[in-house]
Design a protein around this motif. Structure first.
Motif, PDB file in Angstrom:
ATOM      1  N   GLN B 101       0.840  -1.197   0.000  1.00  0.00           N
ATOM      2  CA  GLN B 101       0.000   0.000   0.000  1.00  0.00           C
ATOM      3  C   GLN B 101       0.879   1.252   0.000  1.00  0.00           C
ATOM      4  O   GLN B 101       0.589   2.223  -0.688  1.00  0.00           O
ATOM      5  CB  GLN B 101      -0.902  -0.015   1.235  1.00  0.00           C
ATOM      6  N   THR B 181      -4.347  -0.041  -3.756  1.00  0.00           N
ATOM      7  CA  THR B 181      -5.029   1.195  -4.171  1.00  0.00           C
ATOM      8  C   THR B 181      -5.506   1.989  -2.971  1.00  0.00           C
ATOM      9  O   THR B 181      -6.247   2.965  -3.108  1.00  0.00           O
ATOM     10  CB  THR B 181      -6.234   0.858  -5.071  1.00  0.00           C
ATOM     11  N   LYS B 186      -9.989   7.381  -7.105  1.00  0.00           N
ATOM     12  CA  LYS B 186     -10.787   6.408  -7.869  1.00  0.00           C
ATOM     13  C   LYS B 186     -10.217   6.170  -9.267  1.00  0.00           C
ATOM     14  O   LYS B 186     -10.135   5.033  -9.740  1.00  0.00           O
ATOM     15  CB  LYS B 186     -12.228   6.910  -8.006  1.00  0.00           C
ATOM     16  N   GLU B 189      -7.028   4.306  -9.060  1.00  0.00           N
ATOM     17  CA  GLU B 189      -7.345   2.944  -8.628  1.00  0.00           C
ATOM     18  C   GLU B 189      -7.804   2.108  -9.823  1.00  0.00           C
ATOM     19  O   GLU B 189      -7.341   0.971 -10.025  1.00  0.00           O
ATOM     20  CB  GLU B 189      -8.456   2.972  -7.578  1.00  0.00           C
ATOM     21  N   SER B 190      -8.625   2.697 -10.619  1.00  0.00           N
ATOM     22  CA  SER B 190      -9.149   2.001 -11.786  1.00  0.00           C
ATOM     23  C   SER B 190      -8.026   1.646 -12.769  1.00  0.00           C
ATOM     24  O   SER B 190      -7.979   0.533 -13.319  1.00  0.00           O
ATOM     25  CB  SER B 190     -10.219   2.898 -12.424  1.00  0.00           C
ATOM     26  N   THR B 211      -7.500  -6.379   0.296  1.00  0.00           N
ATOM     27  CA  THR B 211      -8.148  -5.070   0.102  1.00  0.00           C
ATOM     28  C   THR B 211      -9.362  -4.858   0.998  1.00  0.00           C
ATOM     29  O   THR B 211      -9.959  -5.811   1.523  1.00  0.00           O
ATOM     30  CB  THR B 211      -8.552  -4.928  -1.378  1.00  0.00           C
ATOM     31  N   SER B 213     -11.361  -2.468  -0.523  1.00  0.00           N
ATOM     32  CA  SER B 213     -12.073  -1.737  -1.571  1.00  0.00           C
ATOM     33  C   SER B 213     -13.086  -2.622  -2.303  1.00  0.00           C
ATOM     34  O   SER B 213     -12.749  -3.714  -2.770  1.00  0.00           O
ATOM     35  CB  SER B 213     -11.056  -1.176  -2.557  1.00  0.00           C
ATOM     36  N   VAL B 216     -12.075  -3.112  -6.002  1.00  0.00           N
ATOM     37  CA  VAL B 216     -11.094  -4.191  -6.216  1.00  0.00           C
ATOM     38  C   VAL B 216     -11.813  -5.541  -6.219  1.00  0.00           C
ATOM     39  O   VAL B 216     -11.586  -6.384  -7.085  1.00  0.00           O
ATOM     40  CB  VAL B 216      -9.976  -4.153  -5.133  1.00  0.00           C
TER      41      VAL B 216
END
Lengths: 484, 232
Positions: B101, B181, B186, B189-190, B211, B213, B216
């Motif tokens: 991370q 991420t 966002k 992250e994508s 994660t 998220s 994810v």
């Protein structure tokens, strides 16, 4: 290669810290080079000075053993000590020959002395009651102090130390003197005695013992005693009544009269001072009374290099202190270094660099800095070692001389140490002597460089212990979690 | 344990197998396990998401998989070999790539140097390592100009791309990512997830992502829910 590459990157990155480490190692290397050069040269000088002396041992009284249980305030104690002294089994020439048959002994010689009175000659008029020559008068059973003359027999030329060291020099000598000197009744006499009794070469003198037995000797040489510089003219010769002959002649006199006691002083030339104790045990096994001990001339052999020995001791102490302080400082710097680089260690461990490689990287970093610092330090040390060593030696000799003068003043003599007549210049515990060397050529040679390299590598390894231990103990995940 | 399987590959191409693995910290009391009796298989060509609440053991599982910790009980099999029998340093610098991370790049090095360091650790013998590093950076969406920049001068997303490029430097079979991420917006992250998708589906790598998220989890082929396991 990866290890060295990474180590080099780290050195460049942490310039400040590595320069500091380099300066510390440079100072240590410089100090070590100088002290090692001084130390090695001093050891060589001491060895060469020692080797110039024969390694001699003589037999002396074990005073400590003899004075055991001695109470001077009690009559019984005094009697016991006297009895013990009288009962000491003396040794003979055949004992000496037996002792000399040892693997530790290279050669030997002896002097045999006996006190006799004159029959057809008179003792030289001297003002002292003590007419014994140097080296005599401290043996068991001698009766020199009550006789006119001391007849000293030498076993060989080697034994004639007074002639070897220049105390006596021959004034006149017969043509065949040295052919007959060690066998038969021949004597060398002092010039003063010859003048006093109007004696000449080939004259015959007669001596007698207390029982009235007479012994005739032919004069084959006349010697004089060299006075030491500074001795006043009022001083008399110590050896005016000393008669010099061979040991066989004295032995035949002593062995023919049981009331006559001679003093036998053997000197053994040994292979090493380290064997004195073993030799003493061997002598005891061969029958030497335990009230005797062996005494070596090691202290005398080293007396001329006492200042160099002091410099050597100083150099050793300084070297040890430098290494301890330097080692501790480097260790602490390394410990701080490791703490600061914990994150780096965590990352490197995570990407799969082994503990061993990582440890080697940290040690390599220090080793690279150390090698550069050691080379520079050795160079600076080599340039300055001679000057520093001579300056230290000069200070040491000056302080020795000052001590001599101070002690001289205590005796009311501004010129230095007083002379103690027959016993020569005062020397003993704490008494400085004339130094054999007034300069020391401290050279940085291959031996010094190898020792320096050894010290440098040891320092690197010791001061890297912090990083070695830390790398083994660190958990990469914990480090990275802490960082996050 | 519970897994939501979104895709099925047939026949199974199992790269990593966790078999009844348990982990207890050395200073923990007798029955206080951070992970207990976990079994799961990871296949090549898929993205796995491991999710769970804080303290559920996600990171512990990741450190077991990455060989940074060893199972107290059970074992982990990689490519047919137990991790217990493997050199874990070698395993980490040749079989798997790890992405964190907080990126865990060395700040005093440039982006390229960080990647080259990983190649060196692997002992990779190629002529132009910098060229290879630039190629990898381009693969994760970083232009040539980033190569000589110190990583501290890069944004979070850029640093994470460098970290991914580093993990790919010796072409490992498996990528393990811990909240990759978590520090990113966002959009970034994508983009990062797209990279992982390509690695799994185009280069047949096994990608395991720990994660919180949902994005994810949505993009993963399989979601492994440690929370549910614990509650169960």
């Amino acid at each position: 290669m990866f290890i060295f590459k990474n180590a080099w990157i780290s050195i460049k990155r942490n310039k400040g810290r590595n320069i500091l480490i380099g300066i510390i190692i440079l100072i240590i290397a410089c100090a070590c080079t100088i002290t090692l050069a001084i130390k090695n040269t001093a050891v060589d000088l001491i060895q060469s000075y020692k080797s110039a002396y024969d390694k001699e041992v003589t037999i002396g009284f074990n005073r400590e053993n003899m004075m055991k249980d001695f109470d001077p305030s009690q009559e019984e104690g005094r009697t016991n000590a006297r009895e013990r002294f009288d009962n000491i089994a003396s040794y003979t020439i055949s004992d000496v020959e037996k002792f000399a048959d040892s693997k530790y002994i290279d050669s030997y010689y002896y002097t045999y002395g006996v006190g006799l009175n004159g029959n057809n000659i008179e003792k030289a008029e001297i003002e002292s009651n003590n007419d014994m020559p140097n080296g005599f008068g401290h043996g068991k059973g001698n009766n020199f102090s009550t006789t006119d003359f001391t007849l000293t027999g030498y076993s060989s030329l080697d034994a004639m130390s007074e002639f070897i060291n220049g105390t006596y020099t021959m004034n006149e000598i017969t043509d065949n003197a040295w052919d007959v000197a060690f066998d038969g009744n021949y004597v060398f006499i002092n010039q003063e005695l010859a003048d006093y009794n109007e004696l000449h070469l080939n004259d015959k003198i007669q001596l007698k013992d207390d029982d009235g037995n007479t012994y005739e000797f032919e004069i084959i040489g006349i010697f004089k005693e060299n006075e030491e510089e500074g001795q006043t003219m009022s001083m008399f010769s110590n050896s005016a009544n000393a008669l010099v002959t061979n040991a066989n002649a004295v032995n035949s006199i002593v062995s023919g009269n049981e009331n006559l006691k001679g003093d036998l002083y053997p000197t053994f030339i040994i292979d090493s001072y380290d064997h004195v104790e073993k030799l003493q045990d061997e002598f005891y096994e061969k029958g030497l009374d335990e009230n005797f001990v062996l005494q070596s001339n090691e202290e005398l052999a080293l007396s001329g290099v006492s200042s160099i020995q002091n410099i050597n001791s100083f150099a050793t102490t300084f070297l040890i202190l430098t290494l301890i302080i330097g080692g501790v400082v480097l260790f602490v710097i390394n410990m701080i270094n490791i703490r600061e680089r914990k994150y780096e260690i965590g990352v490197l461990r995570t990407i799969g660099i082994s503990k061993l490689k990582l440890t080697m990287q940290f040690v390599s970093e220090l080793a690279m800095v150390a090698v550069v610092a050691l080379i520079l330090g050795a160079g600076i040390g080599a340039v300055s070692s001679k000057g520093i060593s001579n300056s230290l030696l000069a200070n040491e000799i000056n302080s020795s001389n000052e001590r001599v003068e101070e002690i001289g003043k205590n005796f009311g003599n501004d010129g230095g140490m007083p002379n103690r007549g027959d016993r020569g210049e005062m020397r003993g515990k704490g008494m400085p002597v004339v130094q054999a060397y007034d300069s020391i050529d401290a050279v940085v040679d291959i031996k010094v460089l190898v020792e320096l390299l050894g010290i440098g590598l040891s320092l690197v390894l010791v001061s890297s212990i912090a990083s070695m231990v830390s790398i083994q103990r660190f958990s990469p995940l914990t480090i990275l979690k802490e960082r996050s | 344990m519970m897994a939501n399987k979104k895709k099925e590959n047939s026949p199974k191409n199992i790269l990593l197998s966790i078999q009844n693995a348990s982990y207890r910290y050395s200073d923990a009391v007798a029955d206080d396990y951070a992970l207990k009796d976990i079994s799961f298989d990871f296949e090549s060509g898929k993205i796995y998401a491991i999710r769970g609440r804080s303290g559920s053991g996600k990171t512990t599982l990741l450190s077991l998989i990455s060989g940074l910790e060893k199972c107290s009980e059970g074992e982990i099999i990689f490519d047919g070999k137990s991790l217990k029998d493997m050199n874990l340093d070698k395993y980490r610098n040749s079989d798997i790539g790890i992405v964190f991370q907080s990126y865990n790049l060395l700040p005093f090095m440039t982006a390229a140097e960080n990647i080259i360091l990983s190649m060196d650790a692997n002992g990779l013998k190629i002529k132009n390592k910098k060229e290879k590093a630039i190629e990898l950076m381009e693969k994760v969406g970083l232009k040539d100009g980033f190569a000589d920049r110190k990583v501290l001068r890069l944004s979070g997303g850029e640093q994470q791309r460098v970290a991914i490029a580093r993990s790919l430097s010796y072409n490992p079979k498996m990528i393990i990512a811990d909240e990759p991420t978590g520090n990113l917006d966002k959009q970034t992250e994508s983009e990062i997830l797209d990279i992982f998708q390509k690695l799994a589906h185009e280069e047949n790598k096994c990608v395991i992502i720990v994660t919180h998220s949902q994005n994810v989890c949505d993009s993963a082929d399989v979601v492994f829910d440690l929370k549910k396991v614990k509650e169960k």
